[in-house]
Design a protein around this motif. Structure first.
Motif, PDB file in Angstrom:
ATOM      1  N   ALA A 240      16.194 -11.397  37.777  1.00  0.00           N
ATOM      2  CA  ALA A 240      17.042 -12.286  38.574  1.00  0.00           C
ATOM      3  C   ALA A 240      18.390 -12.553  37.939  1.00  0.00           C
ATOM      4  O   ALA A 240      19.220 -13.257  38.508  1.00  0.00           O
ATOM      5  CB  ALA A 240      16.310 -13.609  38.803  1.00  0.00           C
TER       6      ALA A 240
ATOM      7  N   TYR B  76      17.130 -20.734  38.668  1.00  0.00           N
ATOM      8  CA  TYR B  76      16.114 -19.840  39.224  1.00  0.00           C
ATOM      9  C   TYR B  76      15.374 -20.537  40.352  1.00  0.00           C
ATOM     10  O   TYR B  76      14.527 -21.387  40.117  1.00  0.00           O
ATOM     11  CB  TYR B  76      15.142 -19.389  38.130  1.00  0.00           C
ATOM     12  CG  TYR B  76      15.831 -18.563  37.077  1.00  0.00           C
ATOM     13  CD1 TYR B  76      16.124 -17.233  37.300  1.00  0.00           C
ATOM     14  CD2 TYR B  76      16.221 -19.140  35.876  1.00  0.00           C
ATOM     15  CE1 TYR B  76      16.788 -16.477  36.352  1.00  0.00           C
ATOM     16  CE2 TYR B  76      16.887 -18.391  34.921  1.00  0.00           C
ATOM     17  CZ  TYR B  76      17.166 -17.071  35.158  1.00  0.00           C
ATOM     18  OH  TYR B  76      17.837 -16.330  34.217  1.00  0.00           O
ATOM     19  N   GLU B  77      15.731 -20.167  41.596  1.00  0.00           N
ATOM     20  CA  GLU B  77      15.102 -20.754  42.770  1.00  0.00           C
ATOM     21  C   GLU B  77      13.812 -19.987  43.088  1.00  0.00           C
ATOM     22  O   GLU B  77      13.430 -19.072  42.370  1.00  0.00           O
ATOM     23  CB  GLU B  77      16.076 -20.778  43.947  1.00  0.00           C
ATOM     24  CG  GLU B  77      16.241 -19.493  44.705  1.00  0.00           C
ATOM     25  CD  GLU B  77      16.828 -18.298  43.947  1.00  0.00           C
ATOM     26  OE1 GLU B  77      16.420 -17.182  44.312  1.00  0.00           O
ATOM     27  OE2 GLU B  77      17.638 -18.450  43.032  1.00  0.00           O
ATOM     28  N   SER B  78      13.157 -20.356  44.153  1.00  0.00           N
ATOM     29  CA  SER B  78      11.831 -19.824  44.469  1.00  0.00           C
ATOM     30  C   SER B  78      11.804 -18.305  44.599  1.00  0.00           C
ATOM     31  O   SER B  78      10.853 -17.665  44.134  1.00  0.00           O
ATOM     32  CB  SER B  78      11.276 -20.480  45.734  1.00  0.00           C
ATOM     33  OG  SER B  78      12.132 -20.243  46.826  1.00  0.00           O
ATOM     34  N   LEU B  79      12.810 -17.699  45.192  1.00  0.00           N
ATOM     35  CA  LEU B  79      12.828 -16.244  45.340  1.00  0.00           C
ATOM     36  C   LEU B  79      12.895 -15.563  43.974  1.00  0.00           C
ATOM     37  O   LEU B  79      12.185 -14.588  43.718  1.00  0.00           O
ATOM     38  CB  LEU B  79      13.996 -15.805  46.218  1.00  0.00           C
ATOM     39  CG  LEU B  79      14.050 -14.330  46.566  1.00  0.00           C
ATOM     40  CD1 LEU B  79      12.778 -13.902  47.286  1.00  0.00           C
ATOM     41  CD2 LEU B  79      15.260 -14.032  47.432  1.00  0.00           C
ATOM     42  N   ALA B  80      13.722 -16.082  43.088  1.00  0.00           N
ATOM     43  CA  ALA B  80      13.816 -15.525  41.735  1.00  0.00           C
ATOM     44  C   ALA B  80      12.501 -15.690  40.988  1.00  0.00           C
ATOM     45  O   ALA B  80      12.087 -14.804  40.225  1.00  0.00           O
ATOM     46  CB  ALA B  80      14.945 -16.204  40.964  1.00  0.00           C
TER      47      ALA B  80
ATOM     48  N   LEU C 185       9.511 -15.809  42.378  1.00  0.00           N
ATOM     49  CA  LEU C 185       8.548 -14.848  42.935  1.00  0.00           C
ATOM     50  C   LEU C 185       8.747 -13.478  42.302  1.00  0.00           C
ATOM     51  O   LEU C 185       7.772 -12.784  41.980  1.00  0.00           O
ATOM     52  CB  LEU C 185       8.690 -14.755  44.456  1.00  0.00           C
ATOM     53  CG  LEU C 185       8.155 -15.935  45.248  1.00  0.00           C
ATOM     54  CD1 LEU C 185       8.499 -15.776  46.726  1.00  0.00           C
ATOM     55  CD2 LEU C 185       6.653 -16.060  45.062  1.00  0.00           C
ATOM     56  N   GLU C 186       9.988 -13.077  42.139  1.00  0.00           N
ATOM     57  CA  GLU C 186      10.287 -11.815  41.455  1.00  0.00           C
ATOM     58  C   GLU C 186       9.776 -11.856  40.023  1.00  0.00           C
ATOM     59  O   GLU C 186       9.197 -10.897  39.523  1.00  0.00           O
ATOM     60  CB  GLU C 186      11.792 -11.550  41.481  1.00  0.00           C
ATOM     61  CG  GLU C 186      12.241 -10.366  40.661  1.00  0.00           C
ATOM     62  CD  GLU C 186      11.742  -9.023  41.165  1.00  0.00           C
ATOM     63  OE1 GLU C 186      11.731  -8.063  40.373  1.00  0.00           O
ATOM     64  OE2 GLU C 186      11.353  -8.918  42.344  1.00  0.00           O
TER      65      GLU C 186
ATOM     66  N   GLU D 206      -0.925 -18.365  43.093  1.00  0.00           N
ATOM     67  CA  GLU D 206       0.349 -18.863  43.626  1.00  0.00           C
ATOM     68  C   GLU D 206       0.527 -20.367  43.449  1.00  0.00           C
ATOM     69  O   GLU D 206       1.616 -20.828  43.098  1.00  0.00           O
ATOM     70  CB  GLU D 206       0.476 -18.505  45.109  1.00  0.00           C
ATOM     71  CG  GLU D 206       0.701 -17.033  45.338  1.00  0.00           C
ATOM     72  CD  GLU D 206       0.823 -16.698  46.807  1.00  0.00           C
ATOM     73  OE1 GLU D 206       1.360 -17.523  47.577  1.00  0.00           O
ATOM     74  OE2 GLU D 206       0.384 -15.601  47.175  1.00  0.00           O
TER      75      GLU D 206
END
Length: 89
Positions: A19, A41-45, A47-48, A63
């Motif tokens: 990220a 670092y938001e949720s998408l980052a 998840l990556e 999760e």
């Protein structure tokens, strides 16, 4: 699959590779207890990040439990809890 514990340096590497790093955040500073959103670092980052950890370390991160790991210290502990189970297989 690595046989050593997951460390802050491992996490920093995965964060940077997956990220990147927010310009205003020094990942080389004391970040163990900083919340990921404060580090940029938001949720998408995240998840990556979870996906990279799972692939590189051969583990599966729940999760809900992963979402509760809001700091590097908590995430490192979570990953290390999963490592012995994966290495025993």
């Amino acid at each position: 699959m690595p046989a050593t514990p997951f460390t802050i340096d491992d996490l920093k590497s995965i964060l940077r590779e997956g990220a990147g790093a927010d310009e205003g955040v020094d990942l080389d500073g004391d970040i163990l207890d900083a919340e990921f959103d404060a580090l940029g670092y938001e949720s998408l980052a995240m998840l990556e990040t979870a996906g990279r950890i799972e692939r590189e370390y051969g583990i599966s991160l729940d999760e809900e439990i992963f979402a509760d790991a809001r700091t590097p210290r908590a995430l490192i502990a979570l990953v290390n809890e999963q490592l012995p189970a994966a290495q025993a297989v």
